[in-house]
Design an enzyme around this catalytic site. Structure first.
Site, PDB file in Angstrom:
ATOM      1  N   LYS A  41     -10.524  -3.628   8.513  1.00  6.11           N
ATOM      2  CA  LYS A  41     -10.152  -5.015   8.202  1.00  6.11           C
ATOM      3  C   LYS A  41      -9.553  -5.697   9.431  1.00  6.11           C
ATOM      4  O   LYS A  41      -9.932  -6.809   9.804  1.00  6.11           O
ATOM      5  CB  LYS A  41      -9.126  -5.011   7.059  1.00  6.11           C
ATOM      6  CG  LYS A  41      -8.686  -6.381   6.603  1.00  6.11           C
ATOM      7  CD  LYS A  41      -7.459  -6.347   5.700  1.00  6.11           C
ATOM      8  CE  LYS A  41      -7.577  -5.393   4.540  1.00  6.11           C
ATOM      9  NZ  LYS A  41      -6.503  -5.600   3.526  1.00  6.11           N
ATOM     10  N   ASP A  74       2.977  -5.889   0.769  1.00  4.35           N
ATOM     11  CA  ASP A  74       1.818  -5.560  -0.068  1.00  4.35           C
ATOM     12  C   ASP A  74       2.370  -5.593  -1.502  1.00  4.35           C
ATOM     13  O   ASP A  74       3.388  -6.265  -1.743  1.00  4.35           O
ATOM     14  CB  ASP A  74       1.241  -4.180   0.314  1.00  4.35           C
ATOM     15  CG  ASP A  74      -0.139  -3.916  -0.299  1.00  4.35           C
ATOM     16  OD1 ASP A  74      -1.130  -4.428   0.234  1.00  4.35           O
ATOM     17  OD2 ASP A  74      -0.214  -3.222  -1.325  1.00  4.35           O
ATOM     18  N   ASN A 121       1.238 -12.441  -5.301  1.00  6.61           N
ATOM     19  CA  ASN A 121       1.071 -13.307  -4.136  1.00  6.61           C
ATOM     20  C   ASN A 121      -0.389 -13.705  -3.914  1.00  6.61           C
ATOM     21  O   ASN A 121      -0.703 -14.884  -3.718  1.00  6.61           O
ATOM     22  CB  ASN A 121       1.638 -12.590  -2.904  1.00  6.61           C
ATOM     23  CG  ASN A 121       1.313 -13.303  -1.616  1.00  6.61           C
ATOM     24  OD1 ASN A 121       0.344 -12.994  -0.947  1.00  6.61           O
ATOM     25  ND2 ASN A 121       2.102 -14.311  -1.282  1.00  6.61           N
ATOM     26  N   LYS A 133      -0.906  -1.770  12.312  1.00  4.60           N
ATOM     27  CA  LYS A 133      -0.507  -2.975  11.574  1.00  4.60           C
ATOM     28  C   LYS A 133      -0.976  -2.820  10.146  1.00  4.60           C
ATOM     29  O   LYS A 133      -2.126  -2.467   9.903  1.00  4.60           O
ATOM     30  CB  LYS A 133      -1.177  -4.215  12.204  1.00  4.60           C
ATOM     31  CG  LYS A 133      -0.845  -5.519  11.486  1.00  4.60           C
ATOM     32  CD  LYS A 133       0.459  -6.097  11.981  1.00  4.60           C
ATOM     33  CE  LYS A 133       1.036  -7.166  11.070  1.00  4.60           C
ATOM     34  NZ  LYS A 133       1.855  -6.627   9.954  1.00  4.60           N
ATOM     35  N   LYS A 191      -0.435   1.756   7.237  1.00  2.39           N
ATOM     36  CA  LYS A 191       0.011   1.362   5.892  1.00  2.39           C
ATOM     37  C   LYS A 191       1.178   2.242   5.504  1.00  2.39           C
ATOM     38  O   LYS A 191       1.322   3.339   6.036  1.00  2.39           O
ATOM     39  CB  LYS A 191      -1.118   1.570   4.882  1.00  2.39           C
ATOM     40  CG  LYS A 191      -0.966   0.767   3.611  1.00  2.39           C
ATOM     41  CD  LYS A 191      -1.501  -0.637   3.793  1.00  2.39           C
ATOM     42  CE  LYS A 191      -1.146  -1.543   2.633  1.00  2.39           C
ATOM     43  NZ  LYS A 191      -1.874  -2.819   2.711  1.00  2.39           N
ATOM     44  N   THR A 230      -3.430 -14.807   2.284  1.00  2.00           N
ATOM     45  CA  THR A 230      -4.446 -13.911   1.710  1.00  2.00           C
ATOM     46  C   THR A 230      -5.280 -14.647   0.664  1.00  2.00           C
ATOM     47  O   THR A 230      -6.518 -14.591   0.680  1.00  2.00           O
ATOM     48  CB  THR A 230      -3.793 -12.650   1.106  1.00  2.00           C
ATOM     49  OG1 THR A 230      -2.857 -12.119   2.045  1.00  2.00           O
ATOM     50  CG2 THR A 230      -4.838 -11.604   0.786  1.00  2.00           C
TER      51      THR A 230
HETATM   52  P1  NDP Z   1       2.062  -8.501  -5.806  1.00  2.00           P
HETATM   53  O1  NDP Z   1       3.054  -7.425  -5.952  1.00  2.00           O
HETATM   54  O2  NDP Z   1       2.524  -9.867  -5.442  1.00  2.00           O
HETATM   55  O3  NDP Z   1       1.196  -8.638  -7.135  1.00  2.00           O
HETATM   56  C1  NDP Z   1       0.485  -7.560  -7.642  1.00  2.00           C
HETATM   57  C2  NDP Z   1      -0.259  -8.003  -8.902  1.00  2.00           C
HETATM   58  O4  NDP Z   1      -1.149  -6.961  -9.301  1.00  2.00           O
HETATM   59  C3  NDP Z   1       0.668  -8.229 -10.053  1.00  2.00           C
HETATM   60  O5  NDP Z   1       0.093  -9.181 -10.903  1.00  2.00           O
HETATM   61  C4  NDP Z   1       0.706  -6.852 -10.696  1.00  2.00           C
HETATM   62  O6  NDP Z   1       1.091  -6.854 -12.047  1.00  2.00           O
HETATM   63  C5  NDP Z   1      -0.707  -6.398 -10.548  1.00  2.00           C
HETATM   64  N1  NDP Z   1      -0.748  -4.932 -10.437  1.00  2.00           N
HETATM   65  C6  NDP Z   1      -0.149  -4.174  -9.497  1.00  2.00           C
HETATM   66  N2  NDP Z   1      -0.367  -2.867  -9.711  1.00  2.00           N
HETATM   67  C7  NDP Z   1      -1.107  -2.805 -10.795  1.00  2.00           C
HETATM   68  C8  NDP Z   1      -1.657  -1.730 -11.534  1.00  2.00           C
HETATM   69  N3  NDP Z   1      -1.494  -0.440 -11.149  1.00  2.00           N
HETATM   70  N4  NDP Z   1      -2.404  -2.041 -12.605  1.00  2.00           N
HETATM   71  C9  NDP Z   1      -2.572  -3.350 -12.970  1.00  2.00           C
HETATM   72  N5  NDP Z   1      -2.071  -4.403 -12.329  1.00  2.00           N
HETATM   73  C10 NDP Z   1      -1.352  -4.134 -11.263  1.00  2.00           C
HETATM   74  O7  NDP Z   1       0.996  -7.959  -4.766  1.00  2.00           O
HETATM   75  P2  NDP Z   1      -0.087  -8.757  -3.911  1.00  2.00           P
HETATM   76  O8  NDP Z   1      -0.550  -9.966  -4.641  1.00  2.00           O
HETATM   77  O9  NDP Z   1       0.449  -8.898  -2.543  1.00  2.00           O
HETATM   78  O10 NDP Z   1      -1.267  -7.681  -3.834  1.00  2.00           O
HETATM   79  C11 NDP Z   1      -2.370  -7.672  -4.747  1.00  2.00           C
HETATM   80  C12 NDP Z   1      -3.536  -6.933  -4.107  1.00  2.00           C
HETATM   81  O11 NDP Z   1      -3.918  -7.599  -2.901  1.00  2.00           O
HETATM   82  C13 NDP Z   1      -3.261  -5.483  -3.692  1.00  2.00           C
HETATM   83  O12 NDP Z   1      -4.438  -4.727  -3.845  1.00  2.00           O
HETATM   84  C14 NDP Z   1      -2.921  -5.604  -2.205  1.00  2.00           C
HETATM   85  O13 NDP Z   1      -3.153  -4.393  -1.528  1.00  2.00           O
HETATM   86  C15 NDP Z   1      -3.912  -6.683  -1.816  1.00  2.00           C
HETATM   87  N6  NDP Z   1      -3.630  -7.409  -0.580  1.00  2.00           N
HETATM   88  C16 NDP Z   1      -2.428  -8.040  -0.386  1.00  2.00           C
HETATM   89  C17 NDP Z   1      -2.212  -8.753   0.779  1.00  2.00           C
HETATM   90  C18 NDP Z   1      -0.962  -9.524   1.013  1.00  2.00           C
HETATM   91  O14 NDP Z   1      -0.875 -10.195   2.060  1.00  2.00           O
HETATM   92  N7  NDP Z   1       0.019  -9.510   0.126  1.00  2.00           N
HETATM   93  C19 NDP Z   1      -3.224  -8.801   1.846  1.00  2.00           C
HETATM   94  C20 NDP Z   1      -4.475  -8.181   1.500  1.00  2.00           C
HETATM   95  C21 NDP Z   1      -4.639  -7.499   0.331  1.00  2.00           C
HETATM   96  P3  NDP Z   1       2.565  -6.340 -12.461  1.00  2.00           P
HETATM   97  O15 NDP Z   1       3.495  -7.450 -12.102  1.00  2.00           O
HETATM   98  O16 NDP Z   1       2.500  -6.071 -13.920  1.00  2.00           O
HETATM   99  O17 NDP Z   1       2.809  -5.091 -11.661  1.00  2.00           O
HETATM  100  O1  2IT Z   2      -3.664  -5.173   2.741  1.00  2.00           O
HETATM  101  C1  2IT Z   2      -3.269  -5.982   3.615  1.00  2.00           C
HETATM  102  O2  2IT Z   2      -4.023  -6.431   4.486  1.00  2.00           O
HETATM  103  C2  2IT Z   2      -1.864  -6.401   3.584  1.00  2.00           C
HETATM  104  N1  2IT Z   2      -1.127  -5.991   2.679  1.00  2.00           N
HETATM  105  C3  2IT Z   2      -1.309  -7.293   4.655  1.00  2.00           C
HETATM  106  C4  2IT Z   2      -0.952  -6.504   5.867  1.00  2.00           C
HETATM  107  C5  2IT Z   2      -0.224  -7.269   6.953  1.00  2.00           C
HETATM  108  O3  2IT Z   2       0.139  -6.605   7.936  1.00  2.00           O
HETATM  109  O4  2IT Z   2      -0.011  -8.481   6.849  1.00  2.00           O
END
Ligand code: NDP
Ligand code: 2IT
Length: 448
Positions: free
Chosen positions: A116, A168, A243, A92, A128, A211
């Site tokens: 996690k 993600d 997100n 997952k 992943k 999240t």
């Molecule tokens: P989104 O795509 O919704 O948002 C990503 C954000 O991070 C944007 O603001 C983006 O800016 C910025 N970003 C992405 N890549 C880079 C980079 N290389 N350098 C600088 N800024 C960057 O993703 P999420 O909000 O879903 O994910 C954010 C983090 O949270 C990640 O690390 C992800 O692995 C983690 N995460 C997400 C989960 C989920 O359920 N979605 C669960 C647990 C962890 P820009 O628009 O300019 O790219």
């Molecule tokens: O990093 C993470 O935990 C996620 N991007 C969410 C994974 C999931 O299966 O909901």
């Protein structure tokens, strides 16, 4: 923390085999460096080569994704899926679409996901995947064709009881919809093979928020239990504007804090009056815009294109929610100089090892991503349960379960930290508590 000869030998082996995958090696080194006492406590781990198996994915697939853009040109991207560990449940974990995606990034994310998911207490193994495809600037039709091509290959490797991907970075509701449609078309079956689905076709209420909300529930619990404190009246710095960042901002505000920053890969905004959430959502969620527009629309806000300077903004609490290694040692020192008390990670591995050292040696409470951001995958697990039962729970019911899971993650980490390190050491606590669960299941199932 001193390392045992067994752990030293595993780290040397990882450097030899994976020295060319810096993010993966960073994640493995961090975990192995903190679980020494738990590993030493059970000789069966060394006898059964448990750590060797623990850091080696069960399967890694890489595939070609060919698709046609709006101009009629053929484009080729790389697709990946790592199926890291299935000891406690089906693989997952999310899919990331971003130009920086490579084998190292996918393996580090998969490895973190194993621990996690174990911490959530739900029966989920770790995986992943993703691609170096960049959804930015692509039309909806291009994103759809890419997702269909990606799923045409991925579908042979996944299934509701085998491997259940989700979103993600760069993969949200739009992409999950296209991916799900293609899976259903090829396999001729409706199943809960993906999570993060829209409500109209089997999604869970509260998954979108999970999240960011979960990060704040965890942080509130850390403040409550370790400092007899709360979000109320605090100034909070949040990076990112995707997100995780948007819903962390929403929940921190609901809990009485003032969130003063937001960022994207181009720069950050500082709004001393507190981020206006409606405007942030309008720009980032509704229009896929850039964070700079926030400063154009809100007179109290300033914009800087020095993205990492976000951590020079004074804050009581910092929640990095963008990407890996976005907060380095220098930034950590700035946060400490400005009086930060708590740093909890919404992103996966956003703090560099140097930054973590700065936090830990200055008494800053540090909540690692694998504990603090587990709310997303936890509600994904709840979405799987609802799909299996063919029913759906209310927002309130799901949100309450999320709260309980985040409190449980804190409690397990705190307990493991108290047994093997110091009670405030939530990093060692999370690594040990997650490891113990996975290791127990692996031992019970024999050498695989
Ligand atoms: P989104 O795509 O919704 O948002 C990503 C954000 O991070 C944007 O603001 C983006 O800016 C910025 N970003 C992405 N890549 C880079 C980079 N290389 N350098 C600088 N800024 C960057 O993703 P999420 O909000 O879903 O994910 C954010 C983090 O949270 C990640 O690390 C992800 O692995 C983690 N995460 C997400 C989960 C989920 O359920 N979605 C669960 C647990 C962890 P820009 O628009 O300019 O790219
Ligand atoms: O990093 C993470 O935990 C996620 N991007 C969410 C994974 C999931 O299966 O909901």
């Amino acid at each position: 923390m001193s390392k045992s000869p067994y752990i030293e030998s595993i780290l040397r082996q990882a450097e030899l085999r994976d020295g060319d995958k810096p993010e993966f090696l960073q994640a493995v080194t961090e975990v192995l460096s903190t679980i020494t006492p738990a590993v030493d406590a059970n000789p069966a781990f060394e006898q059964t080569g448990l750590l060797e198996r623990f850091i080696e994915p069960e399967r890694f697939v890489q595939f070609r994704v060919a698709w046609v853009d709006d101009e009629g040109r053929t484009r080729v991207n790389r697709g990946y899926r790592v199926q890291f560990n299935s000891a406690i449940g089906p693989y997952k974990g999310g899919l990331r679409f971003h130009p920086t995606v490579n084998e190292s990034i996918i393996k580090f994310l998969g490895f973190e996901q194993v621990l996690k998911n174990a911490l959530t207490g739900l029966p989920m193994g770790g995986g992943k995947g993703g691609s170096d495809f960049d959804p930015k600037g692509k039309s909806d039709a291009e994103v759809m064709r890419f997702c269909q091509a990606f799923m045409t290959e991925l579908q042979r490797h996944i299934g509701p009881d085998t491997d259940v991907p989700a979103g993600d970075i760069g993969v949200g509701g739009r992409e999950i919809g296209f991916l799900f449609g293609q899976y259903k078309r090829i396999r001729d079956e409706w199943s809960g093979v993906l999570t993060g689905k829209a409500l109209s076709y089997g999604g869970s209420l509260a998954r979108t928020e999970a999240t960011g909300y979960g990060l704040c529930y965890y942080t509130e619990e850390v403040l409550n239990k370790l400092r007899d404190d709360s979000f109320e009246g605090k100034t909070v710095a949040i990076s990112g504007s995707g997100n995780v960042a948007v819903f962390a901002t929403e929940k921190a505000q609901q809990l009485g804090a003032k969130v003063v920053t937001a960022s994207d890969s181009n720069g950050y905004v500082y709004d001393p009056n507190g981020i206006n959430l409606d405007i942030l959502k309008d720009i980032k969620v509704d229009h896929r815009g850039r964070i700079k527009e926030y400063a154009d629309r809100v007179s109290s806000a300033t914009y800087s294109d020095k993205r990492t300077d976000i951590w020079t903004v004074p804050a009581d609490i910092a929640l990095p929610c963008a990407t890996q290694n976005e907060l380095d040692g220098e930034s950590a020192k700035k946060l400490v100089e400005n009086g930060v008390k708590v740093v909890c990670e919404g992103a996966n591995m956003p703090s560099t090892p140097e930054a973590i050292d700065v936090f830990r040696s200055n008494g800053v409470l540090y909540g690692p991503g694998k504990a603090a951001n587990a709310g997303g995958v936890a509600v994904s697990g709840l979405e799987m349960s609802q799909n299996s039962y063919r029913l759906s729970w209310s927002f309130e019911e799901t949100d309450n379960r999320l709260k309980d899971i985040m409190k449980g993650i804190f409690a397990q980490s705190h307990d493991a930290a108290s047994r093997f390190s110091t009670p405030d050491d939530l990093m060692s606590g999370a690594n040990i508590a997650g490891f113990e669960k996975v290791a127990d299941a692996m031992l019970a199932q024999g050498v695989l």
